[in-house]
Design a protein around this motif. Sequence first.
Motif, PDB file in Angstrom:
ATOM      1  N   ASP A  42       0.809  -1.211   0.000  1.00  0.00           N
ATOM      2  CA  ASP A  42       0.000   0.000   0.000  1.00  0.00           C
ATOM      3  C   ASP A  42       0.848   1.270   0.000  1.00  0.00           C
ATOM      4  OD1 ASP A  42      -2.411  -1.472   0.158  1.00  0.00           O
ATOM      5  OD2 ASP A  42      -2.081  -1.752   2.314  1.00  0.00           O
ATOM      6  N   LEU A  43       2.169   1.135   0.051  1.00  0.00           N
ATOM      7  CA  LEU A  43       3.067   2.277   0.106  1.00  0.00           C
ATOM      8  C   LEU A  43       3.854   2.393  -1.189  1.00  0.00           C
ATOM      9  CD1 LEU A  43       4.512   1.858   3.728  1.00  0.00           C
ATOM     10  CD2 LEU A  43       2.615   3.312   3.010  1.00  0.00           C
ATOM     11  N   VAL A  44       4.302   3.608  -1.473  1.00  0.00           N
ATOM     12  CA  VAL A  44       5.187   3.876  -2.601  1.00  0.00           C
ATOM     13  C   VAL A  44       6.604   4.008  -2.046  1.00  0.00           C
ATOM     14  CG1 VAL A  44       5.743   5.439  -4.491  1.00  0.00           C
ATOM     15  CG2 VAL A  44       3.350   5.034  -3.874  1.00  0.00           C
ATOM     16  N   TRP A  45       7.473   3.118  -2.460  1.00  0.00           N
ATOM     17  CA  TRP A  45       8.821   3.058  -1.905  1.00  0.00           C
ATOM     18  C   TRP A  45       9.786   3.839  -2.788  1.00  0.00           C
ATOM     19  CZ3 TRP A  45       9.480   0.915   2.825  1.00  0.00           C
ATOM     20  CH2 TRP A  45       8.437   0.128   3.303  1.00  0.00           C
ATOM     21  N   SER A  46      10.782   4.407  -2.146  1.00  0.00           N
ATOM     22  CA  SER A  46      11.797   5.200  -2.838  1.00  0.00           C
ATOM     23  C   SER A  46      13.170   4.596  -2.581  1.00  0.00           C
ATOM     24  CB  SER A  46      11.773   6.657  -2.369  1.00  0.00           C
ATOM     25  OG  SER A  46      10.497   7.224  -2.562  1.00  0.00           O
ATOM     26  N   LYS A  47      14.069   4.770  -3.535  1.00  0.00           N
ATOM     27  CA  LYS A  47      15.440   4.291  -3.415  1.00  0.00           C
ATOM     28  C   LYS A  47      16.340   5.464  -3.020  1.00  0.00           C
ATOM     29  CE  LYS A  47      15.129  -0.093  -4.744  1.00  0.00           C
ATOM     30  NZ  LYS A  47      15.624  -1.231  -3.951  1.00  0.00           N
ATOM     31  N   VAL A  48      17.030   5.294  -1.901  1.00  0.00           N
ATOM     32  CA  VAL A  48      17.934   6.324  -1.392  1.00  0.00           C
ATOM     33  C   VAL A  48      19.272   5.670  -1.092  1.00  0.00           C
ATOM     34  CG1 VAL A  48      18.342   8.000   0.444  1.00  0.00           C
ATOM     35  CG2 VAL A  48      16.031   7.656  -0.419  1.00  0.00           C
ATOM     36  N   MET A  75      21.760   0.838  -1.901  1.00  0.00           N
ATOM     37  CA  MET A  75      20.536   1.610  -2.072  1.00  0.00           C
ATOM     38  C   MET A  75      19.480   1.079  -1.105  1.00  0.00           C
ATOM     39  SD  MET A  75      21.358   3.821  -4.312  1.00  0.00           S
ATOM     40  CE  MET A  75      19.779   4.544  -4.693  1.00  0.00           C
ATOM     41  N   ASP A  76      19.005   1.965  -0.248  1.00  0.00           N
ATOM     42  CA  ASP A  76      17.986   1.593   0.733  1.00  0.00           C
ATOM     43  C   ASP A  76      16.598   1.830   0.149  1.00  0.00           C
ATOM     44  OD1 ASP A  76      19.798   0.829   2.637  1.00  0.00           O
ATOM     45  OD2 ASP A  76      19.852   2.799   3.620  1.00  0.00           O
ATOM     46  N   ARG A  77      15.698   0.938   0.482  1.00  0.00           N
ATOM     47  CA  ARG A  77      14.289   1.043   0.082  1.00  0.00           C
ATOM     48  C   ARG A  77      13.533   1.645   1.256  1.00  0.00           C
ATOM     49  NH1 ARG A  77      10.319  -3.293   0.116  1.00  0.00           N
ATOM     50  NH2 ARG A  77       8.645  -2.897  -1.381  1.00  0.00           N
ATOM     51  N   VAL A  78      13.119   2.899   1.128  1.00  0.00           N
ATOM     52  CA  VAL A  78      12.603   3.642   2.273  1.00  0.00           C
ATOM     53  C   VAL A  78      11.230   4.207   1.969  1.00  0.00           C
ATOM     54  CG1 VAL A  78      14.937   4.225   3.036  1.00  0.00           C
ATOM     55  CG2 VAL A  78      13.676   5.809   1.568  1.00  0.00           C
ATOM     56  N   ALA A  79      10.521   4.547   3.058  1.00  0.00           N
ATOM     57  CA  ALA A  79       9.220   5.225   2.998  1.00  0.00           C
ATOM     58  C   ALA A  79       8.972   5.896   4.334  1.00  0.00           C
ATOM     59  CB  ALA A  79       8.095   4.248   2.663  1.00  0.00           C
ATOM     60  N   LEU A  80       8.174   6.942   4.326  1.00  0.00           N
ATOM     61  CA  LEU A  80       7.826   7.673   5.540  1.00  0.00           C
ATOM     62  C   LEU A  80       6.344   7.482   5.831  1.00  0.00           C
ATOM     63  CD1 LEU A  80       9.685  11.088   5.048  1.00  0.00           C
ATOM     64  CD2 LEU A  80      10.435   9.121   6.368  1.00  0.00           C
ATOM     65  N   ILE A  81       6.036   7.152   7.101  1.00  0.00           N
ATOM     66  CA  ILE A  81       4.656   7.025   7.559  1.00  0.00           C
ATOM     67  C   ILE A  81       4.544   7.709   8.910  1.00  0.00           C
ATOM     68  CG2 ILE A  81       4.360   4.819   6.342  1.00  0.00           C
ATOM     69  CD1 ILE A  81       4.531   3.454   9.103  1.00  0.00           C
TER      70      ILE A  81
END
Length: 796
Positions: A72-78, A85-91
């Motif tokens: 249900d989240l959109v993940w970003s590569k940082v 490269m970390d797969r991250v998201a903010l909630i």
Amino acid sequence: MTMHKSTQHWYIFLLQLNPSRILALDIRRPTPSAACCRGRCDLCKPKAMARWDEILSLPVQNPPKLEFSSSDLVWSKVEGWRNNMDRVALIPFARVDDFVKGEAVNEDCPTRFHVEARRRRPQEGPFKVKIDGILEYILYWCSFGPDDHRKGGIIRPSRTTFSPKKTPAGRPNTKRGCTCHFIVKRLIAEPSVALIIYNHDKHIDKKGSPCHGPQDQMAVGTRAMFAPYISEDLRLRVHSLLYVGVPVETIMQRHNESVEKQGGPYNRDDLLTHRYVRRQERSIRRFNYEFDEDDAASLSMWIDAHQNFVFFYEEFSENQPVTIGIQTEWQLQQMIRFGNRSLLAADSRFGMNKLKYPVHTLLVFDSNNKAIPVAWIISPRLVGADSYRWMRALYNRIQAKDPAWKLAGFIIDDPLVDVLAIRDVFQCSVLVSLWRIRHAWHKNLVKRCSNRETQIQICKRLGQAVSEVCKGHGAIDLFHDLMDDFVDSADFLEYFKAIWYPRIGCWTTALRTLPLAGQETSAAIEFYHNQLKTRLLNENDSSVYHRVDWLVDKLAKRVHSYFWLDEYPGKEDFSRYSKNEWISGLTCWRKALEISDTDVILEGQCARVLDERESDKVYTVLNPGSEFAICDCSFSQVGNLCEHILKAMMICHTKGSADKSISLHQYKEAFLKILNCPPHDCLIRDHAVSLAVFMQMELNCNNRFDKDDMLDDEVERQSRFALSPSPDGGASEDQTAWEQRLTQRISRIDGRRGRPGFSSSMLHLQNCGKQGKMGCHFEGGSDHLQTTNASTSGRL
């Protein structure tokens, strides 16, 4: 090549002195991924700062679900450490538990996540605030890992003490080397936001093969196919059944029968064991709410042990008493489900005479218009800043779960409730219910006045006085005249003067300024009040009523279990263990709807209602057609609003032998006041015309009017004159005719009063008429009419 931190600083110093000489040396420049500095040296800081700037620029995602997963989240590569490269998201940090639960409910690989590691630091301290500072670090790992207790598996050195048991049971046997894990970081820069780093989202072992779930061929036929623990729903069901007194053997027997009926186990819940249920029963039986002899100390210890049950707590102090807000996870879900765009009601001051502190309950109404408690607040007072603080805490908790949640209306039963705080926090209209004063007056009138004729006359006068006050035609003088006219009923008048005369002023003010809730809503609140009295105040030792720790423990556990079972569809399977506390079923309003019209006979000033179960039994209702009627059934004699009174009221309204209900009268008045306040903006006026026609069609849909009434020319003529005043400032003849036709058609919705949302429609329209300049818009039809101030919003 990796350098020590001191070597790096020495290298920088030499580079500044003689760059050409240093470049000739066989020393490579350290990269930001070096483990020695972690991006904190002068060379690595710019890249680390750019990484955190990129992370903090990500949007905070809050899916509109009670529980959500990584899908249900959109993940970003940082870019992370070591050039990975970390797969991250903010909630939101408040929704981390929802993410953990949602991620565990995976159809392809059901599991459960546990906290493998956690580190915390105080939010306020002597340290310097950094952009990459961490307030809390939590490592969640799949419960099938990280150790591997299978044959040939790898076990961490700190876990070498494990020895296989002869009878495999418990958590250690579930370890199969799963590498699925994620990290949650609470940042100092944004304490309300959680950073999720989810690089290992596959449920595989270190060899890259599935290690549990249906995809693991070696797990077929074992418990590794399912989640390691039972679900929260089954755990709550088991606890509720144990709290209400159902034996362990009966729970297991019903469970095994349901598993056999479906043809075998299909999930982890089907593998419920007798040992688990027995352990839960033993822990419930041995638990003692009294942690300390001192009530305040014991209460504080109980709250520390049950933080999931408490959403607000203020300790004892010299300036203010204790205030406790109790809400379980199930109650929060019911409040979000049934409270959104609907009504919230309050049952105030329960247990004023027996409990140390009264209990204030917040209620929502399910699909059958039955009241469900969604929060209990224990506090000696309802006014002032105390009520605002717990309301704000409750509202913030709901918004953290569902930001789109909005309340349509709030029903109070006490005029001393802080109405301004309700409007400020929930941003909704406020209604008032008469059930409390009607219950008290009825009960004491039957108890203190033995003359039946006098009872009827006093009931009529009380009903007329309340009706006139609600319509704005009367004031406190009506009650003065009542006391002067019935001086012979000294016992009742003495009670009325002592208890209610000091409160009549605030009650008349509330009735004149606030819309009145309907009878069905009042019947539902009264039904819950009787349920709570039966389920809470049933202790043999009355001394426990003066302890707050006993009160919060029984509400959060035993009383909560009874109300959970009321919504459980399989409750009838355990009916043999039912007690008085199990009382449930339909409200009096719903029971009245089931009584046939032919079973009601009107005879002058009374009505006779036949009993459907016993045909030879007849109940007599005096002063029919009024909410202040008197019935000779045992349920009504103690002050309750019975189904016989409500049925007689429906029949009288249908035949026109009694005035319409006050709530319906206010509903009509609100419509007519809207017509007298047309908007000045032409666009808003055109929009209002279309919405008014839509509302008319909705009200008429069940009555099937002739097609001639809906001709385009008539609609155009009605809309034009309804929103255009006459040149002399008064209402034109066409406008008056339109208002009369609209009034007649609105009156035909009397049969729809039992539908959910009628009271919310009424309260919004009532406030429309009282505010003056108004616009209106519709959400979900006429049952969910919302109003907005056109002068402030500028649009509909």
